[in-house]
Design an enzyme around this catalytic site. Structure first.
Site, mmCIF file in Angstrom:
data_model
loop_
_atom_site.group_PDB
_atom_site.id
_atom_site.type_symbol
_atom_site.label_atom_id
_atom_site.label_comp_id
_atom_site.label_asym_id
_atom_site.label_seq_id
_atom_site.Cartn_x
_atom_site.Cartn_y
_atom_site.Cartn_z
ATOM 1 N N ASP A 38 25.447 -13.354 -43.514
ATOM 2 C CA ASP A 38 24.097 -13.114 -43.122
ATOM 3 C C ASP A 38 23.593 -12.749 -41.979
ATOM 4 O OD1 ASP A 38 24.614 -13.759 -45.517
ATOM 5 O OD2 ASP A 38 23.621 -16.351 -45.387
ATOM 6 N N ASP B 250 23.741 -10.336 -51.115
ATOM 7 C CA ASP B 250 22.893 -11.245 -51.533
ATOM 8 C C ASP B 250 21.537 -10.263 -52.506
ATOM 9 O OD1 ASP B 250 24.019 -12.952 -50.705
ATOM 10 O OD2 ASP B 250 23.228 -13.649 -48.828
#
Length: 168
Positions: free
Chosen positions: A120, A139
């Site tokens: 991330d 995401d």
């Protein structure tokens, strides 16, 4: 009869590729590889390396090799279900939305298989207020795909096919 979902698969492939190329650029050439590595892009957006060992919102953290592979199996099963759904879907908007979900899922699955965690890096914030967790392209694709599917299911009514009159 199921048909080959070209539009959905093309969307999935494009998003998977985009996700993996950006993650490679962040952790490779940009050198963000350790927890705490940060680059400010603009005042409200940073690139911040965060290894994500869980799924959405930090749930189901994979703190062992067995739980890591269980997450891979679970998300793989979901990806297969989405791919199957895509073969049954005739609406092009829904196919693209399912392609977003599938491409994002595959991007995160590949990270978990290769690295043991999901990379991330996108940190959207307003001063110290962070309304979102640090996320990635996969995401965002999953979120957008699910929101489109929900909006269409709740707000859009497809017109029924006209009933043919018989000449009997």
């Amino acid at each position: 009869m199921a048909k080959f979902p070209r539009l959905g698969l093309a969307t999935a492939f494009a998003l998977f590729l985009l996700d993996q190329v950006i993650k490679w650029a962040i952790t490779g050439p940009m050198g963000l590889r350790a927890l705490g590595d940060v680059r400010e892009v603009v005042s409200i957006f940073n690139l911040r390396f965060v290894p994500n060992y869980g799924i959405s919102l930090g749930l189901l953290t994979a703190d062992s090799n067995a739980s890591r592979w269980a997450l891979v199996a679970m998300t793989g099963a979901i990806a297969l279900a989405v791919a199957f759904w895509m073969t049954r879907e005739r609406n092009p908007v829904d196919q693209v939305a399912l392609g977003c979900v599938l491409g994002g899922a595959l991007g995160n699955i590949i990270d978990r298989v290769r690295l043991g965690y999901v990379v991330d890096f996108a940190d959207l914030h307003f001063g110290e207020w962070r309304p979102f967790l640090v996320f990635n392209v996969a995401d965002a694709a999953i979120t957008i795909g699910v929101l489109v599917l929900l909006a269409r299911a709740l707000l859009v009514r497809d017109r029924p096919a006209p009933v043919e009159k018989s000449n009997a």
